[in-house]
Design a protein around this motif. Structure first.
Motif, PDB file in Angstrom:
ATOM      1  N   GLU A   1       2.413   1.900  -9.068  1.00 55.78           N
ATOM      2  CA  GLU A   1       2.482   0.510  -8.991  1.00 55.78           C
ATOM      3  C   GLU A   1       1.172  -0.103  -8.355  1.00 55.78           C
ATOM      4  N   SER A   2       0.777   0.605  -7.180  1.00 52.41           N
ATOM      5  CA  SER A   2      -0.487  -0.173  -6.651  1.00 52.41           C
ATOM      6  C   SER A   2      -1.827  -0.219  -7.648  1.00 52.41           C
ATOM      7  N   ALA A   3      -1.979   0.813  -8.347  1.00 51.89           N
ATOM      8  CA  ALA A   3      -3.095   0.964  -9.234  1.00 51.89           C
ATOM      9  C   ALA A   3      -2.728  -0.224 -10.240  1.00 51.89           C
TER      10      ALA A   3
ATOM     11  N   ASN B   1      -8.014   2.089 -19.809  1.00 48.78           N
ATOM     12  CA  ASN B   1      -7.849   3.632 -19.333  1.00 48.78           C
ATOM     13  C   ASN B   1      -7.240   3.835 -17.926  1.00 48.78           C
ATOM     14  N   GLN B   2      -7.470   3.053 -16.932  1.00 45.51           N
ATOM     15  CA  GLN B   2      -7.076   3.031 -15.757  1.00 45.51           C
ATOM     16  C   GLN B   2      -5.499   2.433 -15.595  1.00 45.51           C
ATOM     17  N   TRP B   3      -5.373   1.508 -16.656  1.00 50.31           N
ATOM     18  CA  TRP B   3      -3.999   0.758 -16.741  1.00 50.31           C
ATOM     19  C   TRP B   3      -3.044   1.888 -17.194  1.00 50.31           C
ATOM     20  N   LEU B   4      -3.479   2.690 -18.331  1.00 45.87           N
ATOM     21  CA  LEU B   4      -2.486   3.399 -19.005  1.00 45.87           C
ATOM     22  C   LEU B   4      -2.175   4.945 -18.053  1.00 45.87           C
ATOM     23  N   GLN B   5      -3.284   5.129 -17.080  1.00 44.56           N
ATOM     24  CA  GLN B   5      -3.159   6.232 -16.320  1.00 44.56           C
ATOM     25  C   GLN B   5      -2.117   5.683 -15.221  1.00 44.56           C
ATOM     26  N   ALA B   6      -2.291   4.499 -14.691  1.00 45.19           N
ATOM     27  CA  ALA B   6      -1.379   3.928 -13.684  1.00 45.19           C
ATOM     28  C   ALA B   6       0.159   4.072 -14.275  1.00 45.19           C
ATOM     29  N   GLN B   7       0.286   3.565 -15.652  1.00 43.02           N
ATOM     30  CA  GLN B   7       1.508   3.473 -16.335  1.00 43.02           C
ATOM     31  C   GLN B   7       1.992   4.870 -16.334  1.00 43.02           C
TER      32      GLN B   7
END
Length: 174
Positions: free
Chosen positions: A60-62, A49-55
């Motif tokens: 970029e930092s997340a 979920n964190q990955w997709l929100q960062a995307q």
């Protein structure tokens, strides 16, 4: 003594088969069951979920906190792995409006390696038109220090459910 072990083994196997059959049989009344996520699924669902929100937010930092230095993406349409930089450029070039993942599974291969798999549904804005995509995803996560990072991703597009269902149905002519 040996007979007792054999009998005990048969009883344990019988119990295991009974439990397995109870878990895999569908409910004939069509009632919905509550599926409880395992500890690993809960941990890695949060990371995905964190990955997709960062995307989605082009952060970029997340994203770099979640991806290993040698991260690469494997796709059936490409002959070799796509390096992290190239994949990230492609991911940030798309406008991800919403996402959902389901059918997540996580398995620990080693104390520092976990494999996750899930179906990813994404809504993207492409050339001014909304587009829905579904993919089957397998991620390999490694623990670096006290943090999990993804080192490899396999992603494959799913065909539409109607086409897949049509292929499976027997014609009755054979």
């Amino acid at each position: 003594m040996r007979v007792a072990r054999i009998v005990l083994s048969i009883l344990v196997m019988g119990q295991a088969c009974g439990v397995f059959a109870q878990q895999t049989l569908p409910d004939p009344n069509g009632a919905r069951r509550v599926v409880t996520a395992t500890r690993l699924v809960a941990i890695f669902a949060d990371l995905e979920n964190q990955w997709l929100q960062a995307q989605q937010h082009k952060d970029e930092s997340a994203l770099s906190r979640l991806l290993g230095e040698d991260f690469q993406v494997w796709m059936p349409s490409v002959s070799g792995p796509v390096p992290r930089e190239e994949w990230q450029q492609r991911a940030f070039a798309r406008s991800l409006t919403s996402f959902q993942f389901r059918q997540m599974a996580a398995r620990s291969l080693h104390e520092a390696t976990v494999v996750t798999s899930f179906v990813l549904h994404e809504n993207v804005q492409s050339e001014g038109k909304p587009t829905a995509e579904e993919h089957f995803v397998v991620d390999i996560w490694s623990k670096e220090g006290d943090q999990w990072v993804c080192t490899d991703r396999y992603i494959s597009p799913l065909s539409s459910g109607q086409a897949a269902a049509a292929d499976v149905k027997p014609s009755g002519k054979r």
